[in-house]
Structures are given as C-alpha cells and as structure tokens.
Design an enzyme around this catalytic site. Structure first.
Site, PDB file in Angstrom:
ATOM      1  N   CYS A  19      35.582  58.405  69.477  1.00 64.45           N
ATOM      2  CA  CYS A  19      36.520  59.419  69.987  1.00 64.45           C
ATOM      3  C   CYS A  19      36.709  59.247  71.486  1.00 64.45           C
ATOM      4  O   CYS A  19      37.809  59.400  72.000  1.00 64.45           O
ATOM      5  CB  CYS A  19      36.005  60.835  69.742  1.00 64.45           C
ATOM      6  SG  CYS A  19      35.383  61.083  68.100  1.00 64.45           S
TER       7      CYS A  19
ATOM      8  N   LYS B  45      30.701  68.389  54.704  1.00 63.44           N
ATOM      9  CA  LYS B  45      31.599  67.457  54.010  1.00 63.44           C
ATOM     10  C   LYS B  45      31.755  66.180  54.828  1.00 63.44           C
ATOM     11  O   LYS B  45      32.422  66.158  55.850  1.00 63.44           O
ATOM     12  CB  LYS B  45      32.981  68.056  53.757  1.00 63.44           C
ATOM     13  CG  LYS B  45      33.661  67.252  52.647  1.00 63.44           C
ATOM     14  CD  LYS B  45      35.158  67.194  52.680  1.00 63.44           C
ATOM     15  CE  LYS B  45      35.785  66.296  53.674  1.00 63.44           C
ATOM     16  NZ  LYS B  45      35.600  64.846  53.459  1.00 63.44           N
TER      17      LYS B  45
ATOM     18  N   GLU C 106      36.646  69.098  67.529  1.00 63.01           N
ATOM     19  CA  GLU C 106      36.451  67.971  68.450  1.00 63.01           C
ATOM     20  C   GLU C 106      37.359  66.877  67.923  1.00 63.01           C
ATOM     21  O   GLU C 106      37.113  66.312  66.859  1.00 63.01           O
ATOM     22  CB  GLU C 106      34.979  67.559  68.456  1.00 63.01           C
ATOM     23  CG  GLU C 106      34.622  66.704  69.661  1.00 63.01           C
ATOM     24  CD  GLU C 106      34.656  65.229  69.356  1.00 63.01           C
ATOM     25  OE1 GLU C 106      35.753  64.620  69.561  1.00 63.01           O
ATOM     26  OE2 GLU C 106      33.643  64.672  68.914  1.00 63.01           O
TER      27      GLU C 106
ATOM     28  N   GLU D 109      46.263  57.321  70.032  1.00 68.60           N
ATOM     29  CA  GLU D 109      44.891  56.887  69.785  1.00 68.60           C
ATOM     30  C   GLU D 109      44.903  55.783  68.724  1.00 68.60           C
ATOM     31  O   GLU D 109      45.343  56.001  67.605  1.00 68.60           O
ATOM     32  CB  GLU D 109      44.052  58.060  69.301  1.00 68.60           C
ATOM     33  CG  GLU D 109      42.597  57.698  69.162  1.00 68.60           C
ATOM     34  CD  GLU D 109      41.725  58.877  68.777  1.00 68.60           C
ATOM     35  OE1 GLU D 109      42.157  59.689  67.950  1.00 68.60           O
ATOM     36  OE2 GLU D 109      40.606  58.964  69.308  1.00 68.60           O
TER      37      GLU D 109
HETATM   38  P1  ADP Z   1      40.136  60.146  60.910  1.00 67.55           P
HETATM   39  O1  ADP Z   1      41.527  59.911  61.427  1.00 67.55           O
HETATM   40  O2  ADP Z   1      39.039  59.893  61.859  1.00 67.55           O
HETATM   41  O3  ADP Z   1      39.920  59.629  59.505  1.00 67.55           O
HETATM   42  P2  ADP Z   1      40.583  62.717  59.792  1.00 67.55           P
HETATM   43  O4  ADP Z   1      40.949  63.865  60.641  1.00 67.55           O
HETATM   44  O5  ADP Z   1      41.581  62.156  58.855  1.00 67.55           O
HETATM   45  O6  ADP Z   1      40.016  61.674  60.814  1.00 67.55           O
HETATM   46  O7  ADP Z   1      39.285  63.032  58.947  1.00 67.55           O
HETATM   47  C1  ADP Z   1      38.147  63.690  59.487  1.00 67.55           C
HETATM   48  C2  ADP Z   1      37.505  64.535  58.407  1.00 67.55           C
HETATM   49  O8  ADP Z   1      38.428  65.565  58.030  1.00 67.55           O
HETATM   50  C3  ADP Z   1      37.184  63.781  57.113  1.00 67.55           C
HETATM   51  O9  ADP Z   1      35.967  64.288  56.589  1.00 67.55           O
HETATM   52  C4  ADP Z   1      38.351  64.139  56.231  1.00 67.55           C
HETATM   53  O10 ADP Z   1      38.056  64.055  54.853  1.00 67.55           O
HETATM   54  C5  ADP Z   1      38.604  65.579  56.629  1.00 67.55           C
HETATM   55  N1  ADP Z   1      39.960  66.076  56.337  1.00 67.55           N
HETATM   56  C6  ADP Z   1      41.112  65.377  56.217  1.00 67.55           C
HETATM   57  N2  ADP Z   1      42.136  66.190  55.898  1.00 67.55           N
HETATM   58  C7  ADP Z   1      41.638  67.448  55.827  1.00 67.55           C
HETATM   59  C8  ADP Z   1      42.200  68.749  55.547  1.00 67.55           C
HETATM   60  N3  ADP Z   1      43.485  68.913  55.285  1.00 67.55           N
HETATM   61  N4  ADP Z   1      41.362  69.818  55.581  1.00 67.55           N
HETATM   62  C9  ADP Z   1      40.054  69.666  55.869  1.00 67.55           C
HETATM   63  N5  ADP Z   1      39.469  68.491  56.120  1.00 67.55           N
HETATM   64  C10 ADP Z   1      40.237  67.380  56.108  1.00 67.55           C
END
Ligand code: ADP
Length: 486
Positions: free
Chosen positions: A288, A179, A254, A387
């Site tokens: 990161c 995903k 990570e 961050e």
């Molecule tokens: P960033 O702050 O770098 O956008 P996120 O943690 O929001 O990082 O997103 C990283 C990945 O996790 C993306 O692919 C996002 O769609 C996915 N993501 C966000 N929320 C969830 C959730 N509740 N469960 C699983 N995946 C998620």
C-alpha cells in the site's frame, strides 16, 4: 489426509466447517500456476453463522468476564504458537502470494509475532479516566469493547495485515470475524486454528474465506457486526463505507496509495537510490505504501535514474522459495494483466521505459514482472496518478522544495511519503507539508507495532497499529455519573 486437505475450510466456533452451499474455490500458487488446494467458500449463511458465534462469544462469561491479564496471556501464547509454526506459515504465505520466502518468514512473520506481543501488553492496560465535573458528582469513563469486529484484509500481506487488526481487536476484548482475501486465505485459516490452541474460547476468532462481493459484503451489512476494519482498494473502501451506513457501524479504512519518495540534490544520493528502489520493488510493489512516484531534483535526476536502472537489474526473478530470489511472482494472472496494462499505458502516454517492462516466467510458468523504471514522467500521466500495485517506478523531475511539495500532493492519495536530504530544516518542513499519514526521512518502509499507520485523503481514515489508534478503533467510551450528596 494432508494438512491442506484439513486446513482449507471455514473456521467457526473453533471448529472446521464446510460452506452451507458446499462450494469451494481454488487458491493458486502464482509462481507455478498450480492449484495449492480448494477452499470452502463462505456465503451469506456462513457469515451469519460466524457472526452468531462471535456475538454469542462476546456475551459469554468465558470471554466477557475473562480478566484482562488472562486475555493478555492468551495473546502472548498465540504469538508463541505463531513463532513455533513460523516456517510453515512462511511457506504457506509464499505459496499463496508469490513473495520470496525470505520476506514471508523473516519480515512478515517477525512483524506478526511482534504485533501480537505488543497488543498482548496493551490488554491489561486499558483504563478510563475520572473527570472533575461541576456539581457534587463522581464522573468517570470506562473503555469498553465495541463488540463483534469484522476484519477484511487484502492479499499483499495476508497474515501481517490480519494481525494488525485481530491482535488489537482481541486485546480490547472484542470478538472477531476475519475475512481473508480470496487469493490468499491459507495463513488466516491457520491463525484461527492456532488461536483455539492458545486457549481463546469458541467464537472469539472466526475465519471465513470467501469472495468480497459475497462474503465480504455480507459481513459489512450484517446488523450484529459492530465495526468493520478494512484494508483494500479505494473503490471497495467506498462500497464498504456506503454499505456500512445501513447499520451505522464503526468503520475504519486503510486504502491505497501513490506515495512520493522525494530525493533532493543535497541527499546522500546513493543511499536515496537504494531506499527508493527498495521502496518500490520490495514485495513486488504490491505494498500500500510503495514509493511508486520517485520525485528527483533536476540536478541529480540523471544520476538517480541511472542508479535505479542499475538496482532494477539486480532484482533477480526466480522461484520464491529459493534464497537468491529478490522479486517473486505478482499475486495472480489478473494482477499480472493489470500491471502489464499500466506499463503499456506508460509507454503510450510518452514516458521513457528505462528498465524492465516485460513479463517473465520461471521454468515456463508464473506471473512475474521485471522491475521497471519509467523516466521523464509527468505528474498527470496515468502511471503517476493511479495505483499500479506492481514493481513499476515513475520517476518525475522537480525544481525546488515548493515544486516537490506541489507534485507530492498532486494525488487523491495520502498514505505515505519519503524525503531524502541532509538539510534537517528542509526535511522537517517538507515532511510537515506533505499530506500523508506516514513520512519517512532518509529511510523508507519502516514499520513497528507501536507506530500508527494509515492514510490522509482517499487513502482512508483510522489508523492500524499504535496504542491510541487501537483504543480509538476497538473500544468505545462510556461516561458514568454518580451523585455524591445524599
Ligand atoms: P485489492 O485491490 O488489494 O484486491 P480489494 O479492495 O479488491 O483489494 O480487496 C480487499 C479485500 O476486500 C478482500 O478481502 C476482498 O475480498 C474484499 N472485498 C472486495 N469487495 C468487497 C465488498 N464489496 N465488500 C466487502 N469486502 C470486499
């Protein structure tokens, strides 16, 4: 139809699929604010289809009985196809993410190709042990794949971070549901198609663009997903771990960082300034491991701040497709607001804005932020603790090595760190005492498919890359006992 009107759907069982709901979402070029294309939005039913396809593939003879040598060949062939299509993939990545084309094409794509080749080499070298146990028994271990692996990746290095997970997972004989982040789905979708062209059987690699709270969450909760390999924010990492508990999946995370780059007075100071500037401004600071806290020994503090201000001024903002551009657009309007908010907070909390600090546009468009330097930063300020994920450096003074270590560890994070000194004893002592998964001495931001990468503390657990980490994450050990008497 143009390529992007075809390659903007779900890739399941080696076929293009529309979402059951028929829903689509726009993916925007952050440098122009234009919609590149609309993409099929995976919901729970589509995740169900992708997982069913991956489970079927995992059980299929075509994949289970495929020789490890053949698996290795397929990975190598995929690397060749990525290389043959690297210009296109680099362009897609730059359009989706806003980073300079040089970074997408020369840095990210090179790493993606090397990662697939490195793990192609691992596929046919996975082996167990024979163990001398008490009694008349033969005892041996098998390293078996875990099953269906859900890979969830963020938007900062879309294809690169996908390759860090997909390549070892496939090398170890798993099947994958990938995903990508909703901001940057296009290169991952293309990866699925190239994997089919390389000869991976249907269902071995499925790609499901969609949103985190829906598609991502459904993948994490799905009972037939055996492991989740996640890269993203700390907040979502916590949710993933909690949600995965229901089905006791194997989880690796990570997460973010607030990495210290520690510059001692006895360093090659000009080199340290160059390294520290690259450490925070490379990739717009949306890295990161960005060296977002620059810790500087007091006697060279002013010299380093001045040097960083000079370097920040040279981070030319421009069209990411143009050669001279050093700083691209931050990934989205939301991210722009977040970064600008932190810059305001830095000023409010009393740090000195020594360079940058403004939003910029190119031809009146785009989410660009100037390379920014804050000096006189205290370790407790928000810009030194949270961050930012943008081109914003917080420069903090220190008195001696113990003081530097104390500040370096004064964070919930522990992803990476840099140490700049000519004193090798001090370099190794400080590297040993900083709680971080990677420490770079007199360099920064070095990566290799063979070198494990991941965090201490709230930066997560489990490692991407490296041989042992791949085996730890993507295989499980079976121990077999055989009586030898009678
Ligand atoms: P960033 O702050 O770098 O956008 P996120 O943690 O929001 O990082 O997103 C990283 C990945 O996790 C993306 O692919 C996002 O769609 C996915 N993501 C966000 N929320 C969830 C959730 N509740 N469960 C699983 N995946 C998620």
């Amino acid at each position: 139809m143009s390529d992007l009107e075809i390659r903007n759907r779900l890739w399941i069982h080696n076929e293009w699929r529309d979402a059951h709901s028929g829903r689509r979402f726009p993916t925007v070029n952050p440098a122009t604010e234009e919609v590149i294309t609309t993409v099929s939005e995976a919901g729970e039913a589509d995740i169900g289809d992708a997982v069913a396809s991956a489970s079927e593939a995992f059980r299929s003879k075509a994949w289970r009985r495929m020789s490890a040598h053949r698996r290795s060949q397929l990975l190598w062939r995929l690397a060749d196809l990525i290389e043959a299509n690297a210009d296109e993939l680099g362009r897609l990545e730059t359009m989706d993410n806003g980073k300079p084309y040089f970074e997408s094409r020369k840095v990210d794509l090179t790493s993606v190709i090397e990662t697939f080749r490195y793990f192609a080499g691992l596929a046919d070298k996975i082996q167990g042990e024979t163990i001398p146990v008490s009694g008349p028994f033969l005892n041996y271990t098998l390293r078996e794949p875990v099953g269906v692996v859900g890979c969830i990746v963020p938007w900062n290095f879309p294809l690169n971070l996908a390759s860090w997970k997909v390549a070892p997972a496939l090398a170890c004989g798993n099947t994958v549901v990938l995903k990508p982040a909703e901001q940057t789905p296009l290169t991952a979708i293309r990866l699925g198609e190239l994997a089919a062209e390389a000869g991976f059987p249907p269902g071995v690699l499925n790609v499901v663009p969609g949103f985190g709270e829906t598609a991502g969450a459904a993948l994490v909760r799905h009972p037939d997903v055996d492991a989740i390999s996640f890269t993203g924010s700390v907040e979502v990492g916590r949710t993933v771990m909690r949600e995965a508990a229901g089905t006791l999946k194997k989880v690796s995370l990570e997460l973010g960082g607030k990495s210290p780059n520690v510059i001692f007075a006895d360093a090659d100071v000009p080199a340290a300034i160059r390294g520290a500037a690259m450490g925070i401004y490379y990739g717009k600071g949306e890295v990161c491991a960005a060296g977002s806290r620059i810790l500087v020994e007091r006697s060279v503090y002013d010299e380093v701040v001045e040097g960083l201000v000079g370097r920040a001024g040279k981070m030319t903002i421009g069209d990411p497709m143009t050669d001279g551009t050093r700083l691209g657009a931050v990934v989205s309007e939301q991210q722009l607001d977040r970064v600008m908010n932190y810059i305001r907070l830095g000023v409010e909390e009393g740090a000195t804005l020594a360079a940058g600090g403004e939003r910029r546009t190119v031809d009146g468009k785009g989410y660009f932020v100037e390379a920014t330097v804050f000096s006189d930063v205290d370790s407790q300020m928000t810009i030194a603790q949270e961050e930012i994920f943008g081109p914003v450096a917080a420069v903090i003074p220190f008195d001696d090595a113990d003081h530097a270590i104390e500040i370096a560890n004064d964070t919930i994070f522990g992803l990476a760190a840099g140490v700049w000194t000519r004193d090798i004893g001090k370099a190794h002592r400080v590297a040993g005492e900083i709680k971080a998964g990677t420490v770079w001495i007199n360099t920064y931001n070095q990566y290799d498919a063979a070198a494990p990468f991941g965090g201490y503390k709230s930066s997560g657990f489990g490692r991407d890359l490296g041989l042992q980490s791949a085996l730890d994450k993507y295989t499980q050990t079976k121990c077999v006992w055989v009586p030898l008497d009678g």
